[in-house]
Design a protein around this motif. Sequence first.
Motif, PDB file in Angstrom:
ATOM      1  N   CYS A 156       1.063  -1.165  -0.029  1.00 20.04           N
ATOM      2  CA  CYS A 156       0.041   0.045   0.035  1.00 20.04           C
ATOM      3  C   CYS A 156       0.902   1.195  -0.006  1.00 20.04           C
ATOM      4  O   CYS A 156       1.755   1.262   0.770  1.00 20.04           O
TER       5      CYS A 156
ATOM      6  N   ASN B 212      -5.917  -8.808  -2.129  1.00 20.98           N
ATOM      7  CA  ASN B 212      -6.118  -8.406  -0.657  1.00 20.98           C
ATOM      8  C   ASN B 212      -5.654  -6.879  -0.658  1.00 20.98           C
ATOM      9  O   ASN B 212      -6.451  -6.070  -0.033  1.00 20.98           O
TER      10      ASN B 212
ATOM     11  N   HIS C  18      -7.885  -3.729   0.772  1.00 22.55           N
ATOM     12  CA  HIS C  18      -7.320  -2.952   1.636  1.00 22.55           C
ATOM     13  C   HIS C  18      -7.422  -1.503   1.196  1.00 22.55           C
ATOM     14  O   HIS C  18      -7.771  -0.571   2.119  1.00 22.55           O
TER      15      HIS C  18
ATOM     16  N   LYS D 200     -10.274   0.626   2.420  1.00 30.46           N
ATOM     17  CA  LYS D 200     -10.344   1.331   3.598  1.00 30.46           C
ATOM     18  C   LYS D 200     -10.047   2.721   3.819  1.00 30.46           C
ATOM     19  O   LYS D 200     -10.273   3.408   4.365  1.00 30.46           O
TER      20      LYS D 200
ATOM     21  N   TYR E 108       0.804  -1.550   5.104  1.00 31.09           N
ATOM     22  CA  TYR E 108       0.158  -2.713   4.892  1.00 31.09           C
ATOM     23  C   TYR E 108       1.079  -3.569   3.296  1.00 31.09           C
ATOM     24  O   TYR E 108       1.164  -2.561   2.565  1.00 31.09           O
TER      25      TYR E 108
END
Length: 177
Positions: A49, A61, A65, A68, A54
């Motif tokens: 990320c 995935n 993420h 969010k 992350y």
Amino acid sequence: MADSNLRGHEQEHSSEKPYMCGECGYRTARKSHLSQHMRIHTGEKPYKCDLCDYSTAQKSNLDCHLAKHTGDKPYMCGECGYRTAFKSHLSQHMRRHTGEKPYMCGECGYRTARKTDLLKHMRTHTGEKPFKCDKCDFSAAQKSTLDSHRVKHTGEKPYMCGECGYRTAHKSALSNI
């Protein structure tokens, strides 16, 4: 390229699984799935990320993420108001209302609404334990089991009783009070 994609897709519907993991015996119809699986053993997490620390082994995935950070959840359940960033998550959620369990274990008949739960369940039959402790030779079939084990090395007690302040390494110990 299109022929190899078709061949790989057809193999997913057959019992033919020519690609095997040398570490744990996991078998798959697609070479790309084996490459992705190997990240469990290597710990490689190439998808990172840009907004936080992350990182993950799977691009899907990371896509989840990132939602969010944006907070965008355009898909909503008409029955309970659940909202999500992904149409596939809403489809999966709807199975809670319908009771549909389309994924079945060929060994024992176990059924589940989520493919990932079936894959985890299959480890009970294969004995696969891909989650390895970096401090000792403990290994586990589930990541959560490894996480619980790791507190033996750290001494951490993250769970606390709200009434008396008792702290424990295992959440289940709070329900025994």
